[in-house]
Design a protein around this motif. Structure first.
Motif, PDB file in Angstrom:
ATOM      1  N   ASN A   7       0.881  -1.166   0.000  1.00 20.28           N
ATOM      2  CA  ASN A   7       0.000   0.000   0.000  1.00 20.28           C
ATOM      3  C   ASN A   7       0.927   1.226   0.000  1.00 20.28           C
ATOM      4  O   ASN A   7       1.503   1.576   1.027  1.00 20.28           O
ATOM      5  N   PRO A   9       0.465   4.690  -0.506  1.00 23.29           N
ATOM      6  CA  PRO A   9       0.158   5.872   0.314  1.00 23.29           C
ATOM      7  C   PRO A   9       0.373   5.636   1.810  1.00 23.29           C
ATOM      8  O   PRO A   9       0.951   6.480   2.501  1.00 23.29           O
ATOM      9  N   ARG A  53       0.914   3.907  -8.385  1.00 21.59           N
ATOM     10  CA  ARG A  53       0.347   5.063  -7.685  1.00 21.59           C
ATOM     11  C   ARG A  53      -0.088   4.693  -6.273  1.00 21.59           C
ATOM     12  O   ARG A  53       0.271   5.360  -5.318  1.00 21.59           O
ATOM     13  N   THR A  54      -0.878   3.630  -6.184  1.00 18.41           N
ATOM     14  CA  THR A  54      -1.400   3.218  -4.883  1.00 18.41           C
ATOM     15  C   THR A  54      -0.898   1.852  -4.447  1.00 18.41           C
ATOM     16  O   THR A  54      -0.977   1.521  -3.269  1.00 18.41           O
ATOM     17  N   THR A  55      -0.411   1.075  -5.394  1.00 22.09           N
ATOM     18  CA  THR A  55       0.069  -0.269  -5.076  1.00 22.09           C
ATOM     19  C   THR A  55       1.357  -0.592  -5.812  1.00 22.09           C
ATOM     20  O   THR A  55       1.627  -0.062  -6.882  1.00 22.09           O
TER      21      THR A  55
END
Length: 82
Positions: A7, A9, A53-55
């Motif tokens: 993860n 972020p 971006r997120t992963t």
């Protein structure tokens, strides 16, 4: 080959690797509680598991043997899905 899903972020916010948890478990810092995904599954779902971006999908053996800064893992190429 198997992968952990990071993860991004949450990892940036906490300044450590945060893995997706198994099943309905929350994200975790512990590899024993982390979701492990096959290469075939990652490659079939890149937008979900390794979109940058997120992963980020990182090989389990790379994470388990890494001793440096966690950021090297999420920015380097050696742990990414094929």
């Amino acid at each position: 080959m198997t992968y952990y899903i990071i993860n991004l972020p949450a990892s940036r916010q906490s300044q450590q690797l945060i893995f997706w948890g198994k099943g309905y478990s929350p994200d975790t810092v512990h590899t024993r509680k982390a979701l492990v995904v096959s290469e075939e599954h990652v490659n079939a779902n890149l937008e979900r598991f390794d979109n940058g971006r997120t992963t980020r999908a990182i090989l389990t053996h790379i994470v388990e043997s890494h001793t440096g800064d966690w950021q090297e893992l999420v920015t380097g190429l050696k742990g990414e899905a094929a």
